[in-house]
Design a protein around this motif. Structure first.
Motif, PDB file in Angstrom:
ATOM      1  N   TYR A 186       0.839  -1.194   0.000  1.00 12.70           N
ATOM      2  CA  TYR A 186       0.000   0.000   0.000  1.00 12.70           C
ATOM      3  C   TYR A 186       0.873   1.242   0.000  1.00 12.70           C
ATOM      4  O   TYR A 186       1.652   1.475   0.938  1.00 12.70           O
ATOM      5  CB  TYR A 186      -0.911   0.006   1.229  1.00 12.70           C
ATOM      6  N   ARG A 187       0.763   2.015  -1.076  1.00 15.04           N
ATOM      7  CA  ARG A 187       1.476   3.289  -1.167  1.00 15.04           C
ATOM      8  C   ARG A 187       0.472   4.403  -1.472  1.00 15.04           C
ATOM      9  O   ARG A 187      -0.509   4.179  -2.204  1.00 15.04           O
ATOM     10  CB  ARG A 187       2.552   3.252  -2.251  1.00 15.04           C
ATOM     11  N   VAL A 188       0.744   5.580  -0.946  1.00 15.98           N
ATOM     12  CA  VAL A 188      -0.188   6.702  -1.083  1.00 15.98           C
ATOM     13  C   VAL A 188       0.542   7.956  -1.532  1.00 15.98           C
ATOM     14  O   VAL A 188       1.750   8.100  -1.339  1.00 15.98           O
ATOM     15  CB  VAL A 188      -0.921   6.996   0.247  1.00 15.98           C
ATOM     16  N   ILE A 189      -0.209   8.861  -2.126  1.00 16.69           N
ATOM     17  CA  ILE A 189       0.225  10.236  -2.328  1.00 16.69           C
ATOM     18  C   ILE A 189      -0.777  11.142  -1.627  1.00 16.69           C
ATOM     19  O   ILE A 189      -1.959  10.789  -1.493  1.00 16.69           O
ATOM     20  CB  ILE A 189       0.325  10.627  -3.819  1.00 16.69           C
ATOM     21  N   VAL A 190      -0.306  12.272  -1.145  1.00 13.59           N
ATOM     22  CA  VAL A 190      -1.204  13.254  -0.532  1.00 13.59           C
ATOM     23  C   VAL A 190      -1.768  14.122  -1.646  1.00 13.59           C
ATOM     24  O   VAL A 190      -1.016  14.715  -2.422  1.00 13.59           O
ATOM     25  CB  VAL A 190      -0.465  14.107   0.501  1.00 13.59           C
ATOM     26  N   THR A 191      -3.088  14.194  -1.732  1.00 17.03           N
ATOM     27  CA  THR A 191      -3.734  14.936  -2.818  1.00 17.03           C
ATOM     28  C   THR A 191      -4.237  16.305  -2.386  1.00 17.03           C
ATOM     29  O   THR A 191      -4.599  17.122  -3.229  1.00 17.03           O
ATOM     30  CB  THR A 191      -4.903  14.134  -3.401  1.00 17.03           C
ATOM     31  N   GLY A 192      -4.284  16.568  -1.080  1.00 13.92           N
ATOM     32  CA  GLY A 192      -4.740  17.877  -0.634  1.00 13.92           C
ATOM     33  C   GLY A 192      -5.341  17.824   0.751  1.00 13.92           C
ATOM     34  O   GLY A 192      -5.035  16.932   1.551  1.00 13.92           O
ATOM     35  N   ARG A 193      -6.186  18.795   1.037  1.00 17.03           N
ATOM     36  CA  ARG A 193      -6.880  18.885   2.312  1.00 17.03           C
ATOM     37  C   ARG A 193      -8.370  18.854   2.040  1.00 17.03           C
ATOM     38  O   ARG A 193      -8.852  19.476   1.091  1.00 17.03           O
ATOM     39  CB  ARG A 193      -6.520  20.186   3.032  1.00 17.03           C
ATOM     40  N   ILE A 194      -9.106  18.134   2.881  1.00 21.86           N
ATOM     41  CA  ILE A 194     -10.546  17.983   2.645  1.00 21.86           C
ATOM     42  C   ILE A 194     -11.265  19.334   2.721  1.00 21.86           C
ATOM     43  O   ILE A 194     -12.281  19.543   2.064  1.00 21.86           O
ATOM     44  CB  ILE A 194     -11.175  16.974   3.641  1.00 21.86           C
ATOM     45  N   LYS A 195     -10.703  20.282   3.476  1.00 22.38           N
ATOM     46  CA  LYS A 195     -11.327  21.607   3.583  1.00 22.38           C
ATOM     47  C   LYS A 195     -10.673  22.631   2.666  1.00 22.38           C
ATOM     48  O   LYS A 195     -11.132  23.766   2.585  1.00 22.38           O
ATOM     49  CB  LYS A 195     -11.263  22.097   5.034  1.00 22.38           C
ATOM     50  N   HIS A 196      -9.580  22.255   2.003  1.00 21.05           N
ATOM     51  CA  HIS A 196      -8.888  23.180   1.102  1.00 21.05           C
ATOM     52  C   HIS A 196      -9.133  22.741  -0.331  1.00 21.05           C
ATOM     53  O   HIS A 196      -8.497  21.826  -0.836  1.00 21.05           O
ATOM     54  CB  HIS A 196      -7.384  23.207   1.390  1.00 21.05           C
ATOM     55  N   PHE A 197     -10.067  23.381  -0.968  1.00 27.02           N
ATOM     56  CA  PHE A 197     -10.435  23.057  -2.339  1.00 27.02           C
ATOM     57  C   PHE A 197     -11.109  24.283  -2.930  1.00 27.02           C
ATOM     58  O   PHE A 197     -11.391  25.256  -2.228  1.00 27.02           O
ATOM     59  CB  PHE A 197     -11.384  21.850  -2.377  1.00 27.02           C
ATOM     60  N   ILE A 198     -11.339  24.233  -4.210  1.00 23.83           N
ATOM     61  CA  ILE A 198     -12.129  25.283  -4.842  1.00 23.83           C
ATOM     62  C   ILE A 198     -13.340  24.625  -5.486  1.00 23.83           C
ATOM     63  O   ILE A 198     -13.202  23.754  -6.354  1.00 23.83           O
ATOM     64  CB  ILE A 198     -11.331  26.048  -5.917  1.00 23.83           C
ATOM     65  N   SER A 199     -14.492  25.020  -5.018  1.00 23.42           N
ATOM     66  CA  SER A 199     -15.721  24.527  -5.631  1.00 23.42           C
ATOM     67  C   SER A 199     -16.788  25.609  -5.564  1.00 23.42           C
ATOM     68  O   SER A 199     -17.944  25.353  -5.240  1.00 23.42           O
ATOM     69  CB  SER A 199     -16.209  23.244  -4.935  1.00 23.42           C
ATOM     70  N   ALA A 200     -16.367  26.831  -5.871  1.00 24.38           N
ATOM     71  CA  ALA A 200     -17.305  27.960  -5.833  1.00 24.38           C
ATOM     72  C   ALA A 200     -18.427  27.788  -6.847  1.00 24.38           C
ATOM     73  O   ALA A 200     -19.515  28.355  -6.691  1.00 24.38           O
ATOM     74  CB  ALA A 200     -16.550  29.260  -6.101  1.00 24.38           C
ATOM     75  N   PHE A 201     -18.164  26.984  -7.896  1.00 18.70           N
ATOM     76  CA  PHE A 201     -19.164  26.771  -8.947  1.00 18.70           C
ATOM     77  C   PHE A 201     -19.401  25.280  -9.204  1.00 18.70           C
ATOM     78  O   PHE A 201     -19.931  24.900 -10.241  1.00 18.70           O
ATOM     79  CB  PHE A 201     -18.710  27.454 -10.244  1.00 18.70           C
ATOM     80  N   GLY A 202     -18.964  24.426  -8.241  1.00 16.39           N
ATOM     81  CA  GLY A 202     -19.123  22.991  -8.399  1.00 16.39           C
ATOM     82  C   GLY A 202     -17.977  22.324  -9.138  1.00 16.39           C
ATOM     83  O   GLY A 202     -18.118  21.207  -9.630  1.00 16.39           O
ATOM     84  N   GLU A 203     -16.803  22.983  -9.203  1.00 17.36           N
ATOM     85  CA  GLU A 203     -15.686  22.438  -9.973  1.00 17.36           C
ATOM     86  C   GLU A 203     -14.849  21.414  -9.217  1.00 17.36           C
ATOM     87  O   GLU A 203     -14.099  20.643  -9.815  1.00 17.36           O
ATOM     88  CB  GLU A 203     -14.782  23.570 -10.488  1.00 17.36           C
ATOM     89  N   HIS A 204     -14.918  21.395  -7.877  1.00 18.02           N
ATOM     90  CA  HIS A 204     -14.233  20.382  -7.056  1.00 18.02           C
ATOM     91  C   HIS A 204     -12.736  20.286  -7.383  1.00 18.02           C
ATOM     92  O   HIS A 204     -12.195  19.191  -7.551  1.00 18.02           O
ATOM     93  CB  HIS A 204     -14.879  19.009  -7.234  1.00 18.02           C
ATOM     94  N   VAL A 205     -12.059  21.396  -7.451  1.00 20.36           N
ATOM     95  CA  VAL A 205     -10.616  21.412  -7.737  1.00 20.36           C
ATOM     96  C   VAL A 205      -9.849  21.076  -6.467  1.00 20.36           C
ATOM     97  O   VAL A 205     -10.114  21.644  -5.393  1.00 20.36           O
ATOM     98  CB  VAL A 205     -10.192  22.792  -8.279  1.00 20.36           C
ATOM     99  N   ILE A 206      -8.880  20.162  -6.578  1.00 22.27           N
ATOM    100  CA  ILE A 206      -8.072  19.756  -5.432  1.00 22.27           C
ATOM    101  C   ILE A 206      -6.601  20.100  -5.674  1.00 22.27           C
ATOM    102  O   ILE A 206      -6.193  20.414  -6.799  1.00 22.27           O
ATOM    103  CB  ILE A 206      -8.222  18.259  -5.128  1.00 22.27           C
ATOM    104  N   ALA A 207      -5.800  19.995  -4.614  1.00 21.88           N
ATOM    105  CA  ALA A 207      -4.401  20.435  -4.678  1.00 21.88           C
ATOM    106  C   ALA A 207      -3.597  19.655  -5.705  1.00 21.88           C
ATOM    107  O   ALA A 207      -2.760  20.228  -6.408  1.00 21.88           O
ATOM    108  CB  ALA A 207      -3.761  20.303  -3.298  1.00 21.88           C
ATOM    109  N   LYS A 208      -3.803  18.357  -5.789  1.00 23.00           N
ATOM    110  CA  LYS A 208      -3.016  17.550  -6.721  1.00 23.00           C
ATOM    111  C   LYS A 208      -3.192  18.057  -8.151  1.00 23.00           C
ATOM    112  O   LYS A 208      -2.226  18.110  -8.923  1.00 23.00           O
ATOM    113  CB  LYS A 208      -3.419  16.086  -6.628  1.00 23.00           C
TER     114      LYS A 208
END
Length: 500
Positions: free
Chosen positions: A353-375
């Motif tokens: 099992y290997r992982v990458i960190v993709t972002g923070r659950i509270k740090h995203f942009i979805s002002a218009f429903g775009e669901h942009v994440i840090a990765k």
């Protein structure tokens, strides 16, 4: 080869053989760990409140123990702060790691004798893994620097309180103490800029072989080295071999790092937090860090896009899939129970099992429903920088919901370049194409004329550093927030905007 370097190889091989058991049998390790922490927790107030004596499996646990963030756990932590024992874990914690909160001010994360040993052991194993797989161990004879918080700790009701990095400084093994920099006195300095100046003075005459810290702050240290010497860092420290980092994605900084160094050095990525040490990079061929399944942490996962549903399904390790963005939920031998770490991860491998960190659950942009994440943002930025041969010092992204003059809304990318590229518009186009390729929601919003393509705003050199200083978050373990669904960070950077 020195005796210390030879011994390091022997020790690394021994630790590798020991760790191979849980690496090859991760599900069994997690099941055994689950039963252990439930038994330990049954005698605590939290365990009684949630009827741990009736929990037989993770399904029972998920029904009886809801997911919590720090705000929900705070009443129990307050009892610990008052000196009460047997609240979240038998006895009282050895330490409370003080971290920056968002809505509640400071957070106090309990650390027990067993959990700090697991943290320190994981840090050690990450380096030993590098020695074992590469056969390189001569760096143990040189000086090692760890850019971290002050090791001075406060005490309250028999518990010591401080930053995790400061707590960890008390556990550096004796055989490394003579190799470790900066000095204790320098490490205790609170003024970050003065501290870095002092670290430069202490390290310049030394044989530096290992440097560890958050990339943005190590970059500040490198820049000061170059300013004082007029030389590349790799020339000043010819035996510098290894860079150890965690907390943020290194890739956006890599080009600037290699420019400052004048050459490439090996690196190890870590995934630590005050709540536990979760993973470390165990190979170079593919992305991902080895998830530690026998380090006092029981993992659950919730699909990130379902996290805010009324009753999202909690998955155990054997139920996860590759490529899915998950919120990571942890229960630990420090008394955190179904705790929402706040980080999102994706699995790059299931054996092991290997992982990458993709972002923070509270740090995203979805002002218009775009669901942009840090990765997505970090990947797009790398492509944009490569297209115009530019280096970045720092960046953040925020939505502009109501632009002036009737324009369509857009995403504003606030970037501090090492040198502003001439082809800034071309870079914006490359980034925007990458974002559309990665995120179908974003592409649909552009196609539907809900959003216009992103715009880049240039930030003056030192702008992010000044912003963080004004926030009281300069240096140490503090990181710039990559994504915001509001304009707080963007507005804080307004004084440092420049015209390209």
């Amino acid at each position: 080869m020195s005796l210390k370097a030879f011994a390091a190889r022997i020790f690394a091989a021994s630790v590798h053989r020991r760790n191979r058991r849980w690496i090859q049998h991760p599900i069994q390790a997690q099941r055994k760990l689950f039963q252990h922490i439930i038994r330990q927790g049954a005698s605590t107030q939290f365990g009684r409140d949630h009827q741990f004596d009736t929990i037989r499996n993770p399904e029972d646990f998920a029904r009886q123990v809801p997911v919590r963030d720090y705000e929900d756990l705070k009443p129990y932590v307050n009892q610990i702060l008052e000196g009460q024992a047997n609240v979240l874990w038998p006895g009282r914690p050895l330490y409370l790691a003080k971290t920056s909160g968002t809505t509640s001010g400071a957070k106090y994360i309990p650390i027990t004798d067993v959990s700090i040993k697991a943290q320190v052991g994981a840090s050690r194993d990450a380096i030993l893994n590098y020695i074992h797989r590469t056969g390189r161990s001569s760096f143990v004879d040189g000086k090692m620097i760890f850019l971290q918080g002050s090791p001075e700790l406060q005490e309250k009701n028999g518990m010591k309180i401080g930053r995790l990095s400061g707590i960890s400084a008390h556990y550096v093994p004796g055989y490394l103490q003579r190799n470790r920099l900066p000095s204790w006195e320098t490490n205790c300095m609170e003024d970050w800029e003065a501290k870095v100046d002092k670290i430069v003075a202490e390290t310049l005459p030394e044989n530096m072989t290992v440097i560890a810290g958050i990339p943005s702050w190590v970059q500040m240290y490198f820049e000061k080295i170059q300013d004082q010497t007029g030389k590349a860092v790799g020339e000043v420290f010819p035996n510098l071999e290894l860079f150890i980092y965690g907390g943020v994605n290194f890739e956006p900084y890599r080009a600037r790092f290699e420019s400052l160094l004048g050459r490439k050095v090996a690196s190890i990525e870590l995934f630590p937090a005050s709540e536990g040490f979760f993973a470390y990079q165990d190979q170079d061929q593919e992305p991902g860090m080895l998830l530690l399944t026998d380090a006092g942490i029981f993992y659950e996962f919730i699909e990130a896009d379902k996290f805010y549903d009324e009753n999202p399904r909690r998955l155990t390790l054997e139920q996860v899939q590759m490529g899915v963005n998950y919120a990571m939920i942890i229960s630990t031998d420090a008394g955190l129970w179904a705790y929402n770490l706040g980080d999102t991860i994706a699995f790059t491998s299931l054996k092991p099992y290997r992982v990458i960190v993709t972002g923070r659950i509270k740090h995203f942009i979805s002002a218009f429903g775009e669901h942009v994440i840090a990765k997505e943002v970090e990947t797009a930025l790398q492509e944009g920088l490569k297209a115009v041969a530019a280096d970045v010092n720092e960046f953040t992204v925020a939505p502009v919901i109501s632009p002036k003059d009737g324009e369509l809304p857009f995403h504003e990318w606030l970037i501090e370049f090492e040198s502003v590229p001439q082809k800034l518009e071309e870079m914006a186009r490359v980034i925007d194409r990458s974002m559309q390729a990665q995120n179908s929601y974003y592409a649909d919003l552009l196609e539907g004329n809900i959003l216009q393509p992103l715009k880049i705003t240039c930030i003056a050199p030192g702008g992010f550093r000044n912003f963080m200083k004004l926030q009281g978050k300069l240096g140490g373990q503090h990181k710039v927030q990559r994504l915001s669904n509001d304009r707080k960070v963007a507005e804080g950077l307004a004084p440092y905007r420049i015209s390209p």
